[in-house]
Each structure stands twice: as C-alpha cells, then as structure tokens.
Design a protein around this motif. Structure first.
Motif, PDB file in Angstrom:
ATOM      1  N   TYR A  58       1.840   4.769  -3.443  1.00 41.13           N
ATOM      2  CA  TYR A  58       0.723   3.804  -3.960  1.00 41.13           C
ATOM      3  C   TYR A  58       1.483   2.457  -4.338  1.00 41.13           C
ATOM      4  N   ASN A  59       2.627   2.747  -4.954  1.00 35.84           N
ATOM      5  CA  ASN A  59       3.247   1.482  -5.174  1.00 35.84           C
ATOM      6  C   ASN A  59       3.662   0.477  -3.972  1.00 35.84           C
ATOM      7  N   ARG A  60       3.862   1.206  -2.799  1.00 38.83           N
ATOM      8  CA  ARG A  60       4.284   0.447  -1.647  1.00 38.83           C
ATOM      9  C   ARG A  60       3.111  -0.170  -1.167  1.00 38.83           C
ATOM     10  N   ILE A  61       1.924   0.654  -1.059  1.00 38.52           N
ATOM     11  CA  ILE A  61       0.774  -0.029  -0.486  1.00 38.52           C
ATOM     12  C   ILE A  61       0.225  -1.327  -1.299  1.00 38.52           C
ATOM     13  N   ASN A  62       0.177  -0.881  -2.650  1.00 40.07           N
ATOM     14  CA  ASN A  62      -0.230  -1.787  -3.598  1.00 40.07           C
ATOM     15  C   ASN A  62       0.644  -3.403  -3.736  1.00 40.07           C
ATOM     16  N   TRP A  63       1.908  -2.908  -3.338  1.00 41.50           N
ATOM     17  CA  TRP A  63       2.555  -4.117  -3.393  1.00 41.50           C
ATOM     18  C   TRP A  63       2.380  -5.104  -1.871  1.00 41.50           C
ATOM     19  N   TYR A  64       2.008  -4.229  -0.932  1.00 42.29           N
ATOM     20  CA  TYR A  64       1.614  -5.055   0.393  1.00 42.29           C
ATOM     21  C   TYR A  64       0.219  -5.614   0.174  1.00 42.29           C
ATOM     22  N   PHE A  65      -0.791  -5.093  -0.452  1.00 40.02           N
ATOM     23  CA  PHE A  65      -1.942  -5.609  -0.742  1.00 40.02           C
ATOM     24  C   PHE A  65      -1.684  -6.883  -1.478  1.00 40.02           C
ATOM     25  N   ASN A  66      -0.933  -6.871  -2.673  1.00 40.21           N
ATOM     26  CA  ASN A  66      -0.705  -7.938  -3.304  1.00 40.21           C
ATOM     27  C   ASN A  66      -0.011  -9.131  -2.644  1.00 40.21           C
ATOM     28  N   LYS A  67       1.009  -8.864  -1.566  1.00 35.60           N
ATOM     29  CA  LYS A  67       1.346  -9.815  -0.623  1.00 35.60           C
ATOM     30  C   LYS A  67       0.109 -10.521   0.008  1.00 35.60           C
ATOM     31  N   LEU A  68      -0.543  -9.595   0.718  1.00 37.23           N
ATOM     32  CA  LEU A  68      -1.633 -10.209   1.476  1.00 37.23           C
ATOM     33  C   LEU A  68      -2.669 -11.012   0.606  1.00 37.23           C
ATOM     34  N   ASN A  69      -2.819 -10.746  -0.296  1.00 35.70           N
ATOM     35  CA  ASN A  69      -3.799 -11.498  -1.511  1.00 35.70           C
ATOM     36  C   ASN A  69      -3.086 -12.924  -1.627  1.00 35.70           C
ATOM     37  N   SER A  70      -2.035 -12.746  -2.031  1.00 37.24           N
ATOM     38  CA  SER A  70      -1.184 -14.216  -2.405  1.00 37.24           C
ATOM     39  C   SER A  70      -0.987 -15.053  -1.162  1.00 37.24           C
ATOM     40  N   ILE A  71      -0.925 -14.483   0.139  1.00 40.08           N
ATOM     41  CA  ILE A  71      -0.827 -15.362   1.266  1.00 40.08           C
ATOM     42  C   ILE A  71      -2.272 -15.940   1.467  1.00 40.08           C
ATOM     43  N   GLY A  72      -3.229 -15.401   1.081  1.00 42.24           N
ATOM     44  CA  GLY A  72      -4.635 -16.097   1.050  1.00 42.24           C
ATOM     45  C   GLY A  72      -5.367 -15.240   2.217  1.00 42.24           C
ATOM     46  N   VAL A  73      -5.151 -14.228   2.616  1.00 45.29           N
ATOM     47  CA  VAL A  73      -6.135 -13.418   3.520  1.00 45.29           C
ATOM     48  C   VAL A  73      -7.391 -13.245   2.746  1.00 45.29           C
ATOM     49  N   ASP A  74      -8.406 -13.522   3.790  1.00 47.04           N
ATOM     50  CA  ASP A  74      -9.885 -13.547   3.167  1.00 47.04           C
ATOM     51  C   ASP A  74     -10.348 -12.280   2.939  1.00 47.04           C
ATOM     52  N   SER A  75     -10.218 -11.149   3.808  1.00 46.88           N
ATOM     53  CA  SER A  75     -10.587  -9.782   3.745  1.00 46.88           C
ATOM     54  C   SER A  75      -9.733  -8.785   4.302  1.00 46.88           C
ATOM     55  N   ILE A  76      -9.939  -7.544   3.804  1.00 44.01           N
ATOM     56  CA  ILE A  76      -9.209  -6.353   4.273  1.00 44.01           C
ATOM     57  C   ILE A  76     -10.431  -5.289   4.609  1.00 44.01           C
ATOM     58  N   THR A  77      -9.962  -4.789   5.722  1.00 42.09           N
ATOM     59  CA  THR A  77     -10.893  -3.932   6.317  1.00 42.09           C
ATOM     60  C   THR A  77     -10.243  -2.262   6.260  1.00 42.09           C
ATOM     61  N   VAL A  78     -10.827  -1.364   5.582  1.00 39.37           N
ATOM     62  CA  VAL A  78     -10.054  -0.248   5.390  1.00 39.37           C
ATOM     63  C   VAL A  78     -11.169   1.043   5.747  1.00 39.37           C
ATOM     64  N   ALA A  79     -10.559   2.072   6.120  1.00 36.56           N
ATOM     65  CA  ALA A  79     -11.427   3.242   6.160  1.00 36.56           C
ATOM     66  C   ALA A  79     -11.428   4.164   5.225  1.00 36.56           C
ATOM     67  N   GLU A  80     -10.170   4.134   4.366  1.00 43.29           N
ATOM     68  CA  GLU A  80      -9.692   5.365   3.256  1.00 43.29           C
ATOM     69  C   GLU A  80     -10.815   4.851   1.965  1.00 43.29           C
ATOM     70  N   PRO A  81     -11.362   5.621   1.432  1.00 45.17           N
ATOM     71  CA  PRO A  81     -12.320   5.378   0.167  1.00 45.17           C
ATOM     72  C   PRO A  81     -11.576   4.956  -0.933  1.00 45.17           C
ATOM     73  N   TYR A  82     -10.616   5.418  -1.039  1.00 46.68           N
ATOM     74  CA  TYR A  82      -9.381   5.050  -2.170  1.00 46.68           C
ATOM     75  C   TYR A  82      -9.066   3.754  -2.092  1.00 46.68           C
ATOM     76  N   PHE A  83      -9.046   3.080  -1.007  1.00 44.66           N
ATOM     77  CA  PHE A  83      -8.407   1.715  -0.723  1.00 44.66           C
ATOM     78  C   PHE A  83      -9.671   0.827  -1.083  1.00 44.66           C
TER      79      PHE A  83
END
Length: 343
Positions: free
Chosen positions: A84-109
């Motif tokens: 969780y911590n690793r993935i959340n860190w990655y999501f935060n980085k993508l967010n700060s980069i300015g990525v507009d959207s994330i496509t996921v298949a996992e309901p938890y995500f």
C-alpha cells in the motif's frame, strides 16, 4: 468526439503522434511496472521522469495524459502495508507530475484514488463492466469514467441501461479484435498482470492463451466478424451513449495509430478492416475484410439476441466477404474464404 489514443511510452513516439494529428483528445500509456502492473504487454515502461516530460509535452499540445495501471491481479500485494505504501507513493508522484487520469482495474484502487488523489479515476475494460448494476457499484466506489467491457459493444439494450443508471462518463473501446465471449480472457489478463507487474518475474515456457486464441480465429474466421469492434462508419450509432471513444493498441507503432485516428475521425475507412483492429499481425496478414462491405451490418447487430447457433448471420457474412491472402507461383493473391478447406 473525444478520442483517446494509445502511446508506446517514449517521447519520440509521442511527438510523432501529436504532430501527426490535431484530432487527439487524450493519450494513454502504461506506467512503471515496478509499482502496479498492466493487463497488456508493454513495448516500453517509462519512469517517473519520462512520464513528467511527456505529460508536460502533451499539455503543451492541449492533450490529456492518462496512465494505465490496470493489473487485473496484484497477488494481494496492494493489501499489505508495504505494498500500500509503495503504491500510494507512486500515485502521489503521478498526481504531482500533473497526470490527468489513471486507469485501474482493481476496485480497491478506484476507491483509493477517488478518496486520496486529485486525478480522474478511470475504470478499465479489465474490470469487465458489462451491466448497469456493475457500473453503479463502480460509480459508488468513485469512478469518474468507466470503459465499458467491449463484449457488450453490440448489445444496445445493456449500453443504454448503463447510460441511464450512472452519471459518470462512459468510454467505448472501438477496435478490439479479441474473441467475442473469449473463454481465456480473465486468465490471460491475469497472466499479463503478473508478467508485467512488480514481480517476482515469471519464467514462462509459452503464452498458451495467445496461441490458442490465434488458432481459433484462423480455423474459424467467422470469429473475426463476431469480435466486438465498432467500425468508423458506425460511431454515430453510439453517440447517444457517449462521445468518448478509445483506440486500442499501445503495442503498435505511431503510423498504425495515426491511421486509426484518421479513420475514426473521418468516420470512414476504405480498405481492410484488419488494418484497424488491435490484433496479432499473424491474423492481420492472413485475412482481408473489405470494410465497406460491412455497411448496414450494424442494423442486424442492434437487434441481435446474441444466440449465435440459432442466428448464423456473422458466419454467412464471413463466408461472403472475407478473403484469405495466399501465395501461388511466388505471387500474392486473395482467395474467397468459402473455398478454403474446413470452412
């Protein structure tokens, strides 16, 4: 029309795409597989610095950037504290980069991204949303957009029911060349998710699903007609459902992608339909399906009850229009499908 276009993940390819067409609304590409895998094979896996550069370039061109992290199986890693911590860190980085959207298949995500991050949350085709009930569940989890399972691309009653049930955006994948009601679909995407995920890496002998699927279409070409693609000419039949369409094919090169962009933008393609489909080259180089001879077929599919053994329309259509590339005396030629042995 908002057209989302695949991208292999390197800056040169992105430049070629965005300089080659002004009709691209959004770009999507895989992320770094060290954090979350993807349900498709990656030609390249850009790191965070590369994603940042490419996102900035896309924005300069007025184009949205979407990162696809649609692993259909995480092996439970995302539910461990470390994962969780690793993935959340990655999501935060993508967010700060300015990525507009994330496509996921996992309901938890879906829920995690909606709750903790500012990026648009896109539910992948690998969530297999094929009913209004499932669409409603994902919207409640926080989905901003749902990419509908292509298996119902020709089931207008279900598409309209989903449209009436949810208020989030809907996106349709237009050029998937997979088997209709494929029995290997879940297992194959799970395999890709592990093969293209954080590890441990698999020492695989062969891709059973790929070759089995390939052989089924070669031995029974009517499956090519049954595949849930949407022709460029038929986009108008779907505009009451959505104006957001997605071209599949992030393992293809920019010239192939741009050919699709032109066809779907112009809503016309005079040539081999196989040129547009996201399917193995082994099939594209074997069959010729004259796209213009499919005019009017959508009228049949709109009222079809999908009981193929009682209908036979796609089988008859395949026998009528599909041709097979053949070589005789060193010359390439097209032969009618119905003259081929076994069909």
């Amino acid at each position: 029309m908002k057209l989302y276009v695949p991208h292999t993940g390197h800056l040169e390819g992105l430049e070629e795409l965005l300089n080659g067409s002004k009709n691209i609304y959004g770009i999507y590409m895989a992320g770094t597989p060290d954090y979350v895998g993807t349900g498709r094979t990656n030609l390249s896996a850009p790191g965070l610095e590369e994603i940042e550069v490419q996102t900035a370039y896309a924005h300069e061109k007025g184009v949205k950037m979407e990162v696809v992290l649609n692993s259909s199986c995480m092996g439970g890693q995302h539910l461990t504290p470390e994962g969780y911590n690793r993935i959340n860190w990655y999501f935060n980085k993508l967010n700060s980069i300015g990525v507009d959207s994330i496509t996921v298949a996992e309901p938890y995500f879906v829920e995690m991204l909606s709750r903790d991050h500012d990026m648009e949350v896109v539910v992948s085709v690998l969530s297999f949303v094929d009913s209004p009930q499932k669409a409603e569940f994902y919207e409640r989890l926080g989905a901003d957009t749902i990419v509908i399972d292509p298996v119902i691309n020709r089931d207008f009653d279900k598409l309209e029911a989903i449209k009436d049930t949810v208020s989030c955006d809907l996106k349709l994948l237009v050029n998937e060349g997979c088997l209709y009601q494929c029995p290997f679909r879940y297992a194959h995407f799970n395999f890709f998710s592990h093969a293209n995920g954080p590890g441990p890496k698999l020492n695989v002998i062969d891709d059973y699903y790929y070759y089995k699927c390939l052989s089924l279409r070669i031995s029974d070409p009517q499956q090519l007609i049954k595949s849930p693609w949407i022709r460029p000419e038929d986009l108008g039949e779907y505009e009451h459902i959505t104006d957001i369409f997605k071209i599949g094919g992030r393992t293809h090169f920019p010239n192939w992608i741009l050919n699709n962009v032109e066809a779907y933008t112009n809503r016309s393609y005079d040539g081999n339909l196989m040129d547009l489909l996201d399917c193995p080259r082994d099939i594209r180089d074997l069959f010729y399906i004259p796209n213009k001879e499919l005019d009017g077929a959508i009228s049949q599919w709109e009222k079809c009850n999908k009981i193929c053994n009682k209908c036979g329309y796609c089988k008859r259509l395949a026998e009528k229009i599909i041709k097979v590339y053949s070589t005789e005396d060193g010359e390439n030629m097209l032969k009618p499908l119905k003259n081929e042995g076994g069909h």
